[in-house]
Design an enzyme around this catalytic site. Structure first.
Site, PDB file in Angstrom:
ATOM      1  CG  ASP A   1      -1.686  -1.249   1.250  1.00  0.00           C
ATOM      2  OD1 ASP A   1      -2.409  -1.521   0.577  1.00  0.00           O
ATOM      3  OD2 ASP A   1      -1.523  -1.939   2.211  1.00  0.00           O
TER       4      ASP A   1
ATOM      5  CG  HIS B   1      -3.164  -5.393   3.181  1.00  0.00           C
ATOM      6  ND1 HIS B   1      -2.739  -4.581   2.262  1.00  0.00           N
ATOM      7  CD2 HIS B   1      -3.400  -6.593   2.399  1.00  0.00           C
ATOM      8  CE1 HIS B   1      -2.645  -5.068   1.159  1.00  0.00           C
ATOM      9  NE2 HIS B   1      -3.318  -6.467   1.004  1.00  0.00           N
TER      10      HIS B   1
HETATM   11  P1  NAD Z   1      -1.239 -18.629  -4.483  1.00  0.00           P
HETATM   12  O1  NAD Z   1      -2.383 -19.137  -4.332  1.00  0.00           O
HETATM   13  O2  NAD Z   1      -0.466 -18.150  -5.996  1.00  0.00           O
HETATM   14  O3  NAD Z   1       0.017 -19.259  -3.693  1.00  0.00           O
HETATM   15  C1  NAD Z   1      -0.446 -19.513  -2.194  1.00  0.00           C
HETATM   16  C2  NAD Z   1       0.251 -20.689  -1.905  1.00  0.00           C
HETATM   17  O4  NAD Z   1       0.256 -21.164  -0.529  1.00  0.00           O
HETATM   18  C3  NAD Z   1      -0.159 -21.987  -2.569  1.00  0.00           C
HETATM   19  O5  NAD Z   1       0.981 -22.710  -3.425  1.00  0.00           O
HETATM   20  C4  NAD Z   1      -0.699 -22.911  -1.694  1.00  0.00           C
HETATM   21  O6  NAD Z   1      -0.325 -24.309  -1.872  1.00  0.00           O
HETATM   22  C5  NAD Z   1       0.215 -22.407  -0.605  1.00  0.00           C
HETATM   23  N1  NAD Z   1      -0.475 -22.785   0.927  1.00  0.00           N
HETATM   24  C6  NAD Z   1      -1.724 -23.036   1.214  1.00  0.00           C
HETATM   25  N2  NAD Z   1      -1.873 -23.172   2.502  1.00  0.00           N
HETATM   26  C7  NAD Z   1      -0.464 -23.485   3.064  1.00  0.00           C
HETATM   27  C8  NAD Z   1       0.132 -23.843   4.241  1.00  0.00           C
HETATM   28  N3  NAD Z   1      -0.730 -24.077   5.222  1.00  0.00           N
HETATM   29  N4  NAD Z   1       1.384 -23.787   4.389  1.00  0.00           N
HETATM   30  C9  NAD Z   1       2.062 -23.718   3.392  1.00  0.00           C
HETATM   31  N5  NAD Z   1       1.794 -23.188   1.964  1.00  0.00           N
HETATM   32  C10 NAD Z   1       0.575 -23.272   1.925  1.00  0.00           C
HETATM   33  O7  NAD Z   1      -1.284 -17.019  -3.910  1.00  0.00           O
HETATM   34  P2  NAD Z   1      -0.436 -15.662  -3.898  1.00  0.00           P
HETATM   35  O8  NAD Z   1      -1.039 -14.942  -4.942  1.00  0.00           O
HETATM   36  O9  NAD Z   1       0.910 -16.209  -3.542  1.00  0.00           O
HETATM   37  O10 NAD Z   1      -0.938 -14.936  -2.362  1.00  0.00           O
HETATM   38  C11 NAD Z   1      -0.501 -15.560  -1.236  1.00  0.00           C
HETATM   39  C12 NAD Z   1      -1.262 -14.756  -0.092  1.00  0.00           C
HETATM   40  O11 NAD Z   1      -0.870 -13.075  -0.155  1.00  0.00           O
HETATM   41  C13 NAD Z   1      -3.003 -14.442  -0.197  1.00  0.00           C
HETATM   42  O12 NAD Z   1      -3.681 -14.699   0.885  1.00  0.00           O
HETATM   43  C14 NAD Z   1      -2.931 -13.026  -0.840  1.00  0.00           C
HETATM   44  O13 NAD Z   1      -4.305 -12.579  -0.587  1.00  0.00           O
HETATM   45  C15 NAD Z   1      -2.121 -12.429  -0.090  1.00  0.00           C
HETATM   46  N6  NAD Z   1      -1.360 -11.086  -0.633  1.00  0.00           N
HETATM   47  C16 NAD Z   1      -1.242 -10.110   0.342  1.00  0.00           C
HETATM   48  C17 NAD Z   1      -0.628  -9.054  -0.189  1.00  0.00           C
HETATM   49  C18 NAD Z   1      -0.531  -7.693   0.897  1.00  0.00           C
HETATM   50  O14 NAD Z   1      -0.025  -6.676   0.528  1.00  0.00           O
HETATM   51  N7  NAD Z   1      -0.463  -7.992   2.333  1.00  0.00           N
HETATM   52  C19 NAD Z   1      -0.505  -8.674  -1.334  1.00  0.00           C
HETATM   53  C20 NAD Z   1      -0.610  -9.675  -2.356  1.00  0.00           C
HETATM   54  C21 NAD Z   1      -1.196 -10.957  -1.742  1.00  0.00           C
HETATM   55  C1  LMR Z   2      -3.214  -6.593  -2.555  1.00  0.00           C
HETATM   56  O1  LMR Z   2      -3.226  -5.678  -2.097  1.00  0.00           O
HETATM   57  O2  LMR Z   2      -2.834  -6.639  -3.844  1.00  0.00           O
HETATM   58  C2  LMR Z   2      -3.499  -7.983  -2.148  1.00  0.00           C
HETATM   59  O3  LMR Z   2      -3.853  -7.904  -0.765  1.00  0.00           O
HETATM   60  C3  LMR Z   2      -3.989  -8.914  -2.697  1.00  0.00           C
HETATM   61  C4  LMR Z   2      -5.708  -8.579  -2.710  1.00  0.00           C
HETATM   62  O4  LMR Z   2      -6.524  -9.359  -2.333  1.00  0.00           O
HETATM   63  O5  LMR Z   2      -5.955  -7.304  -2.993  1.00  0.00           O
END
Ligand code: NAD
Ligand code: LMR
Length: 325
Positions: free
Chosen positions: A159, A187
């Site tokens: 952000d 967030h």
């Molecule tokens: P993705 O689905 O591509 O990858 C997630 C991975 O986590 C998968 O490979 C899955 O098998 C694995 N997984 C699920 N449960 C698990 C566990 N118990 N232990 C270990 N691994 C596990 O998702 P992504 O795009 O990489 O996003 C991951 C997370 O990050 C999501 O919750 C997404 O919303 C979040 N995210 C947060 C931010 C932020 O700014 N805070 C930004 C982007 C994404």
């Molecule tokens: C983001 O801010 O891009 C992540 O938290 C993914 C989402 O769900 O928006």
């Protein structure tokens, strides 16, 4: 050459990790003279994909990459970890709120909190990225009672970098000209991207942009950017999320520049009147390894309303998962 550091990454076969792992191995985190060991956690159905990523890491021949191990048990993955990137969790799809993920993802963070407590180094730095990140970090903190809560944070650096980039584009300057942007709260779409203290080449940002742009364009653009990326890409941000995770951890290790800060969601110490048992994003300064909320910033009525709204939202999230605390 220095002794290698141990970096654990969860969700290692997912899309954020696919960007992050190669940068960690290339030295983008700790620099060109710091070898790294990567410890990658996944769930069993993703281990085949992960084995392909391990092959690719090997194929790059990164000079700094000393060892890559994989695990399906969190305690194994977190053994002697210096840094833990908790990414593994379900991402949201178009039309969902991040809080819709709360009950699906919460238990991941109670078991990983316990595993960190049992196996990681006592000074491990933990960054929770999996959504909803603030409350997942709260769960991990409560489940790791022997680790200092200040070792944990949830990621709001994405952000922050979104806010910096929007302001830089508006003022037609490089993002390097922007300082003192702050993201407060959750967030989520309630977050408060605050320009009241921000500067552009040292000049107050709000003297350079008009109020209508700030309130009606800038704030909603940053608040809703994650959803816009999902609409456009069909899946949530990954390269930018990996970059923000690196920036967060780099700020912890290298410190924040004098007079500036990063945005990080920390367990509140009551600063700015925020409830003590919430993980809340603040402007954060890191000096000589000591992390603290930037103090003494004036919050006007407009900002105060945002802080209260975020506090209400985070209290509701905490209530929904109180059985895990
Ligand atoms: P993705 O689905 O591509 O990858 C997630 C991975 O986590 C998968 O490979 C899955 O098998 C694995 N997984 C699920 N449960 C698990 C566990 N118990 N232990 C270990 N691994 C596990 O998702 P992504 O795009 O990489 O996003 C991951 C997370 O990050 C999501 O919750 C997404 O919303 C979040 N995210 C947060 C931010 C932020 O700014 N805070 C930004 C982007 C994404
Ligand atoms: C983001 O801010 O891009 C992540 O938290 C993914 C989402 O769900 O928006």
């Amino acid at each position: 050459m220095k002794t290698p550091v141990n970096i654990a990454v969860t969700g290692a076969a997912g899309q954020i990790s696919y960007s992050l792992l190669f940068r960690l191995a290339a030295g983008d985190f700790l620099g060109p003279d710091q070898p790294v060991n990567l410890s990658l956690l996944e769930i069993p159905p993703a281990m085949k994909t992960l084995s392909g990523i391990v092959m690719e890491l090997s194929d790059c021949g990164f000079p700094l990459l000393r060892a890559v191990t994989t695990a399906t048990e969190p305690e194994t993955a977190f053994g002697d970890a210096d840094y833990a990137f908790l990414i593994g969790a379900k991402p949201r799809k178009e039309g969902m709120l991040r809080s819709d993920l709360l009950l699906q993802n919460a238990e991941i963070f109670s078991s990983q909190g316990r595993a960190l407590n049992a196996a990681a180094k006592r000074e491990v730095k933990v960054l929770v990225t999996g959504n909803p990140a603030n409350t997942n970090a709260l769960i991990a903190i409560h489940n790791a009672p022997d680790l200092p809560a200040s070792n944990f944070a949830a990621m709001t650096m994405l952000d922050h970098t979104r806010a910096v980039s929007q302001l830089a584009a508006k003022c037609a300057v490089s993002s390097a000209a922007i300082t003192n942007v702050a993201v407060w709260g959750n967030h989520s779409c309630a977050q408060y991207p605050d320009l009241h203290h921000a500067k552009v080449n040292g000049a107050p940002a709000l003297s350079l942009v008009d109020k209508a742009w700030y309130e009606e364009e800038f704030i909603p653009t940053v608040q809703y950017r994650g959803g816009e990326v999902i609409k456009a890409r069909g899946s949530s941000s990954a390269g930018s999320a990996a970059n923000a995770a690196l920036q967060h951890m780099r700020a912890l290790v290298l410190g924040t520049p004098a007079g500036d800060w990063a945005s990080m969601a920390l367990l509140s110490d009551g600063s700015y009147g925020v409830d003590a048992d919430l993980v809340f994003s603040f402007p954060v300064q890191v000096t000589n390894g000591k992390i603290g909320v930037a103090q003494g910033l004036e919050i006007n009525e407009f900002g105060h309303e945002f802080l209260l709204r975020n506090q209400r939202e985070l209290r509701e999230e905490r209530e929904a998962i109180k059985h895990l605390l």
